[in-house]
Each structure stands twice: as C-alpha cells, then as structure tokens.
Design an enzyme around this catalytic site. Structure first.
Site, PDB file in Angstrom:
ATOM      1  N   CYS A  90       0.734  -1.020  -0.163  1.00 35.13           N
ATOM      2  CA  CYS A  90       0.043   0.027   0.178  1.00 35.13           C
ATOM      3  C   CYS A  90       1.054   1.347   0.296  1.00 35.13           C
ATOM      4  O   CYS A  90       1.659   1.405   0.969  1.00 35.13           O
ATOM      5  CB  CYS A  90      -0.829  -0.090   1.202  1.00 35.13           C
ATOM      6  SG  CYS A  90      -1.686   1.510   1.263  1.00 35.13           S
ATOM      7  N   HIS A 112      -6.341   2.913   0.365  1.00 33.63           N
ATOM      8  CA  HIS A 112      -5.987   3.105   1.844  1.00 33.63           C
ATOM      9  C   HIS A 112      -6.870   4.568   2.198  1.00 33.63           C
ATOM     10  O   HIS A 112      -6.663   5.720   1.768  1.00 33.63           O
ATOM     11  CB  HIS A 112      -4.704   3.536   2.015  1.00 33.63           C
ATOM     12  CG  HIS A 112      -4.180   3.627   3.801  1.00 33.63           C
ATOM     13  ND1 HIS A 112      -3.361   3.187   4.077  1.00 33.63           N
ATOM     14  CD2 HIS A 112      -4.700   4.707   4.489  1.00 33.63           C
ATOM     15  CE1 HIS A 112      -3.184   3.421   5.510  1.00 33.63           C
ATOM     16  NE2 HIS A 112      -3.988   4.488   5.573  1.00 33.63           N
ATOM     17  N   HIS A 147      -8.883   7.842   2.832  1.00 35.27           N
ATOM     18  CA  HIS A 147      -8.249   9.242   2.789  1.00 35.27           C
ATOM     19  C   HIS A 147      -9.193  10.257   2.578  1.00 35.27           C
ATOM     20  O   HIS A 147     -10.270   9.934   2.023  1.00 35.27           O
ATOM     21  CB  HIS A 147      -7.035   9.280   1.985  1.00 35.27           C
ATOM     22  CG  HIS A 147      -7.374   8.942   0.469  1.00 35.27           C
ATOM     23  ND1 HIS A 147      -7.463   7.617  -0.070  1.00 35.27           N
ATOM     24  CD2 HIS A 147      -7.683   9.719  -0.716  1.00 35.27           C
ATOM     25  CE1 HIS A 147      -7.631   7.591  -1.114  1.00 35.27           C
ATOM     26  NE2 HIS A 147      -7.883   8.834  -1.573  1.00 35.27           N
ATOM     27  N   CYS A 172       0.708   3.245   3.212  1.00 33.75           N
ATOM     28  CA  CYS A 172       1.263   2.603   4.230  1.00 33.75           C
ATOM     29  C   CYS A 172       2.795   2.788   4.115  1.00 33.75           C
ATOM     30  O   CYS A 172       3.519   3.094   5.420  1.00 33.75           O
ATOM     31  CB  CYS A 172       0.954   1.360   4.501  1.00 33.75           C
ATOM     32  SG  CYS A 172      -0.656   0.748   5.205  1.00 33.75           S
ATOM     33  N   ASP A 180      -1.085  16.646  -1.206  1.00 34.87           N
ATOM     34  CA  ASP A 180      -1.414  15.537  -2.345  1.00 34.87           C
ATOM     35  C   ASP A 180      -0.413  15.939  -3.461  1.00 34.87           C
ATOM     36  O   ASP A 180       0.090  17.212  -3.674  1.00 34.87           O
ATOM     37  CB  ASP A 180      -2.730  16.036  -2.976  1.00 34.87           C
ATOM     38  CG  ASP A 180      -3.156  14.631  -3.890  1.00 34.87           C
ATOM     39  OD1 ASP A 180      -4.139  13.982  -3.414  1.00 34.87           O
ATOM     40  OD2 ASP A 180      -2.679  14.714  -4.879  1.00 34.87           O
TER      41      ASP A 180
HETATM   42  P1  5GP Z   1      -8.258   8.982  -4.602  1.00 38.62           P
HETATM   43  O1  5GP Z   1      -8.179   9.262  -6.342  1.00 38.62           O
HETATM   44  O2  5GP Z   1      -7.898   7.595  -4.390  1.00 38.62           O
HETATM   45  O3  5GP Z   1      -9.343   9.719  -4.266  1.00 38.62           O
HETATM   46  O4  5GP Z   1      -6.903  10.017  -4.101  1.00 38.62           O
HETATM   47  C1  5GP Z   1      -5.511   9.651  -4.278  1.00 38.62           C
HETATM   48  C2  5GP Z   1      -4.832  10.966  -4.169  1.00 38.62           C
HETATM   49  O5  5GP Z   1      -3.556  10.400  -3.868  1.00 38.62           O
HETATM   50  C3  5GP Z   1      -4.803  11.770  -5.459  1.00 38.62           C
HETATM   51  O6  5GP Z   1      -5.458  12.872  -5.276  1.00 38.62           O
HETATM   52  C4  5GP Z   1      -3.458  11.300  -5.863  1.00 38.62           C
HETATM   53  O7  5GP Z   1      -2.833  12.702  -6.406  1.00 38.62           O
HETATM   54  C5  5GP Z   1      -2.512  11.305  -4.600  1.00 38.62           C
HETATM   55  N1  5GP Z   1      -1.321  10.591  -4.645  1.00 38.62           N
HETATM   56  C6  5GP Z   1      -1.184   9.508  -5.460  1.00 38.62           C
HETATM   57  N2  5GP Z   1       0.057   9.079  -5.050  1.00 38.62           N
HETATM   58  C7  5GP Z   1       0.647   9.925  -4.351  1.00 38.62           C
HETATM   59  C8  5GP Z   1       1.826  10.119  -3.655  1.00 38.62           C
HETATM   60  O8  5GP Z   1       2.889   9.314  -3.818  1.00 38.62           O
HETATM   61  N3  5GP Z   1       2.138  11.049  -2.916  1.00 38.62           N
HETATM   62  C9  5GP Z   1       0.984  12.022  -2.541  1.00 38.62           C
HETATM   63  N4  5GP Z   1       1.571  12.922  -1.668  1.00 38.62           N
HETATM   64  N5  5GP Z   1      -0.064  11.868  -3.169  1.00 38.62           N
HETATM   65  C10 5GP Z   1      -0.219  10.916  -3.947  1.00 38.62           C
HETATM   66 ZN    ZN Z   2      -2.638   1.238   3.633  1.00 43.83          ZN
END
Ligand code: 5GP
Ligand code: ZN
Length: 114
Positions: free
Chosen positions: A4, A98, A100, A7, A30
């Site tokens: 993950c 995970h 968020h 994680c 982000d």
């Molecule tokens: P989801 O689309 O799952 O709701 O949001 C995942 C978020 O994680 C996205 O806004 C994406 O830009 C962010 N994200 C993905 N990989 C990384 C990373 O390696 N570091 C950080 N800080 N954010 C990430």
């Molecule tokens: Zn996780």
C-alpha cells in the site's frame, strides 16, 4: 500493509512530509494538487475504503475529522471555506485503496463534483 502506497508513506519507506502527525493520524500534501490547498488525511492503520470501516472505528474517524478541521482552521487560504471529500470504490474515482480524506480549498469550489 505491504503493497500500500500510503502505508509506505506512513512508515517512511517512501519519504513523506507530514503537515500533521500523531499516533493514529497522518496528513500530507497531495502530489497532484487539485486546488491551492490539497491535503490528504489518513489513519495510520490500513483501512482500504469507507466500506471497510467497522464498529469501533468511529472514534478514530471522528478524531481524524476533528483534527482535519483544526488543520483547516489554521490555514489562511481556507478562511472562506473548504471541502472535505472521500472517494469509495473505483466508480467514485478512488485510486489509492487506503482510506483518505481530501481537504481542498483556496479557490471557489463547484457543485456537484464531476
Ligand atoms: P483518490 O483518487 O484515491 O481519492 O485520491 C488519491 C490521491 O492520492 C490523489 O489525489 C493523488 O494525487 C494522490 N497521490 C497518489 N500518489 C501519491 C503520492 O505518492 N504522494 C502523495 N502525496 N499523493 C499521492
Ligand atoms: Zn495502507
């Protein structure tokens, strides 16, 4: 959890730069911000989605939400408002499994989201 991404950020395997951290909660910027302020708030414990929350998790999620509100209130760009959103499942746009909470703001937000 081994594979993950979040994680790995919590454990330090992938370098993070937390804007807030305690025993249970981690918040970080982000990597691809969708607004001038775009912070992700996560429980350190791996929970994949909101569908995986169990009885007993209300304390953790309640603490996370209150702490996120405190962080938001400390950011000048969010003084006129902000959005907190969580995606659950592929069709919602969830890409990291995970749980968020996105804290977004610093520009006018549209409704409904796309
Ligand atoms: P989801 O689309 O799952 O709701 O949001 C995942 C978020 O994680 C996205 O806004 C994406 O830009 C962010 N994200 C993905 N990989 C990384 C990373 O390696 N570091 C950080 N800080 N954010 C990430
Ligand atoms: Zn996780």
């Amino acid at each position: 959890m081994k594979d993950c991404l979040f994680c790995k950020i919590v454990s330090g395997e992938i370098p993070g730069n937390p804007v807030y951290e305690d025993d249970e909660i981690y918040m970080f910027n982000d990597i691809s911000p969708q607004a001038p302020v775009h912070i992700l708030a996560i429980p350190k414990r791996h929970i994949a989605t909101s569908n995986d929350l169990k009885t007993g998790d209300e304390i953790l999620i309640g603490k996370l939400f209150l702490k996120l509100k405190e962080v938001a209130q400390g950011i000048d760009k969010l003084k006129n408002g902000y959005r907190i959103v969580t995606n659950c499942g592929a069709e919602s746009g969830q890409s990291v499994f995970h749980i968020h909470f996105h804290l977004l703001g610093g520009r006018p937000m549209k409704w409904p989201p796309g």
